[in-house]
Design an enzyme around this catalytic site. Structure first.
Site, mmCIF file in Angstrom:
data_model
loop_
_atom_site.group_PDB
_atom_site.id
_atom_site.type_symbol
_atom_site.label_atom_id
_atom_site.label_comp_id
_atom_site.label_asym_id
_atom_site.label_seq_id
_atom_site.Cartn_x
_atom_site.Cartn_y
_atom_site.Cartn_z
ATOM 1 N N PRO A 16 0.847 -1.196 0.000
ATOM 2 C CA PRO A 16 0.000 0.000 0.000
ATOM 3 C C PRO A 16 0.885 1.249 0.000
ATOM 4 O O PRO A 16 1.939 1.254 0.632
ATOM 5 C CB PRO A 16 -0.790 -0.114 1.311
ATOM 6 C CG PRO A 16 0.004 -1.044 2.169
ATOM 7 C CD PRO A 16 0.782 -1.943 1.266
ATOM 8 N N SER B 225 7.585 3.358 -1.746
ATOM 9 C CA SER B 225 8.325 4.214 -2.693
ATOM 10 C C SER B 225 9.762 3.718 -2.871
ATOM 11 O O SER B 225 10.307 3.737 -3.974
ATOM 12 C CB SER B 225 8.310 5.666 -2.244
ATOM 13 O OG SER B 225 8.917 5.797 -0.981
ATOM 14 N N ASP C 80 15.002 2.817 4.290
ATOM 15 C CA ASP C 80 14.055 2.049 3.463
ATOM 16 C C ASP C 80 14.753 1.518 2.206
ATOM 17 O O ASP C 80 14.573 0.359 1.814
ATOM 18 C CB ASP C 80 12.872 2.933 3.037
ATOM 19 C CG ASP C 80 12.049 3.426 4.220
ATOM 20 O OD1 ASP C 80 12.504 3.279 5.367
ATOM 21 O OD2 ASP C 80 10.946 3.955 3.995
HETATM 22 C C1 MEV Z 1 10.365 6.118 7.203
HETATM 23 O O1 MEV Z 1 10.160 4.799 6.758
HETATM 24 C C2 MEV Z 1 11.316 6.133 8.352
HETATM 25 C C3 MEV Z 1 11.628 7.509 8.925
HETATM 26 O O2 MEV Z 1 12.591 7.300 9.958
HETATM 27 C C4 MEV Z 1 12.197 8.437 7.879
HETATM 28 C C5 MEV Z 1 13.575 8.026 7.393
HETATM 29 O O3 MEV Z 1 14.296 7.327 8.077
HETATM 30 O O4 MEV Z 1 13.915 8.467 6.290
HETATM 31 C C6 MEV Z 1 10.407 8.161 9.545
#
Ligand code: MEV
Length: 320
Positions: free
Chosen positions: A98, A106, A149
């Site tokens: 999702p 992304s 990510d």
């Molecule tokens: C996003 O999946 C995780 C955050 O820590 C942002 C990041 O690390 O870029 C909120």
């Protein structure tokens, strides 16, 4: 009949077990790949063309770029430039993640796209090159991402991540099952990252000590995960949720999901990713994942068990 060579690349989504947001400010974070991801098919083409059910379509003939595809388009251009190719490419994106929900949709799309585009041009990117090129897309989507990510999508498995360091892979002898519950509410990561960063200005001393605590508890969480010490891991997850919630990262819907997961017998539960919507993760007792997930589903909750795949991005060819 002319044989067409199709290139495919698949990259996994992720859950963050501990340390989201703090990771942007220099803490370690613990994350794992999940068994959902993005599949990208690419082939050599005269122009640049992108097709995606979820994100829309783009052709360099039309020039107008839908906002949803700008990050992908820039990552494709950066990849072509990096390889030194003036050719075009047609890219078809499919994903069972999702969007805007904290599961790394992304990043999975960006990593699978740059890997597939490079392979279409007979170029194999190193993992570091994939991370750098996919970050072109991530910076447009999220503003100031830590890169966690993208690193999970490239390397797969469970990783301990810190900005500026090579991710450390954590080997698990036996799979640990997490339950993911989706609130059904989309969020904007960049907005949540800015909101969290505001806390640094408001409470500088507390913020600094919490970044240090996040680092410490993330190390402990990785050790607990390796040793299947679910009690300690669950307690650390609960600690993180209460801190993130106190900093305004949770919502009523996420807190309700956490409450329901704990009531159903989970040892720990927390929001995962940026918060402000998206998903929570819950840690059931050993062998209880199925029963707990079923009981949550009966209460109308979008709950599913995630497996933790070892593989990161994978590229292959098919002739048609
Ligand atoms: C996003 O999946 C995780 C955050 O820590 C942002 C990041 O690390 O870029 C909120």
């Amino acid at each position: 009949m002319k044989l067409i060579l199709k290139i495919f690349a698949k990259a996994p989504g992720k859950i963050i077990i501990t340390g989201e947001h703090f990771v942007v400010h220099g803490s370690l974070a613990l994350a794992t790949a999940i068994d959902k991801g993005a599949l990208v098919q690419a082939e050599a083409f005269e122009d640049i063309e992108i097709l995606s059910k979820a994100l829309g379509s783009y052709s360099s003939k039309k020039r107008q770029v839908p906002l949803s595809l700008k990050p992908t388009l820039e990552a494709i251009k950066a990849t072509l430039e990096f390889i030194g190719e003036k050719k075009g490419v047609r890219v078809m994106i499919d994903s069972d993640l999702p969007v805007s929900s904290g599961l790394g949709s992304s990043s999975a799309v960006a990593v699978a796209t740059v890997a597939a585009v490079a392979s279409t041009l007979d170029h194999e990117l190193s993992p570091e090159e994939m991370v750098n090129l996919a970050m072109v897309s991530e910076r447009i989507t999220h503003g100031r991402p830590s890169g966690i990510d993208v690193n999970v999508a490239v390397y797969g498995g469970v990783i301990l991540f810190k900005i500026g360091e090579k991710p450390r892979q954590i080997k698990l002898d036996k799979d640990v099952e997490f339950i993911v519950c989706h609130s059904g509410i989309e969020h904007r990561t960049s907005k949540m990252v800015s909101k969290f960063s505001e806390m640094k200005k408001l409470y500088p001393n507390l913020f600094t000590s919490l970044v240090a605590s996040s680092n410490y508890f993330t190390e402990k969480a990785a050790f607990a995960l390796m040793n299947r010490d679910l009690t300690t891991l669950g307690a650390i997850m609960n600690f993180f949720h209460s801190v993130l919630s106190n900093f305004g990262m949770s919502t009523r819907e996420l807190d309700q999901l956490i409450e329901k997961a704990l009531e159903a017998g989970c040892i720990g539960a927390k929001l995962t990713g940026a918060g402000g919507g998206g998903c929570i993760i819950a840690l059931p007792k050993s062998g209880e994942a199925r029963v707990v997930a079923e009981s949550l589903k009966r209460k109308g909750i979008d709950a599913s068990i995630v497996k933790l795949p070892l593989e990161g991005v994978k590229v292959w060819q098919e002739k048609s």
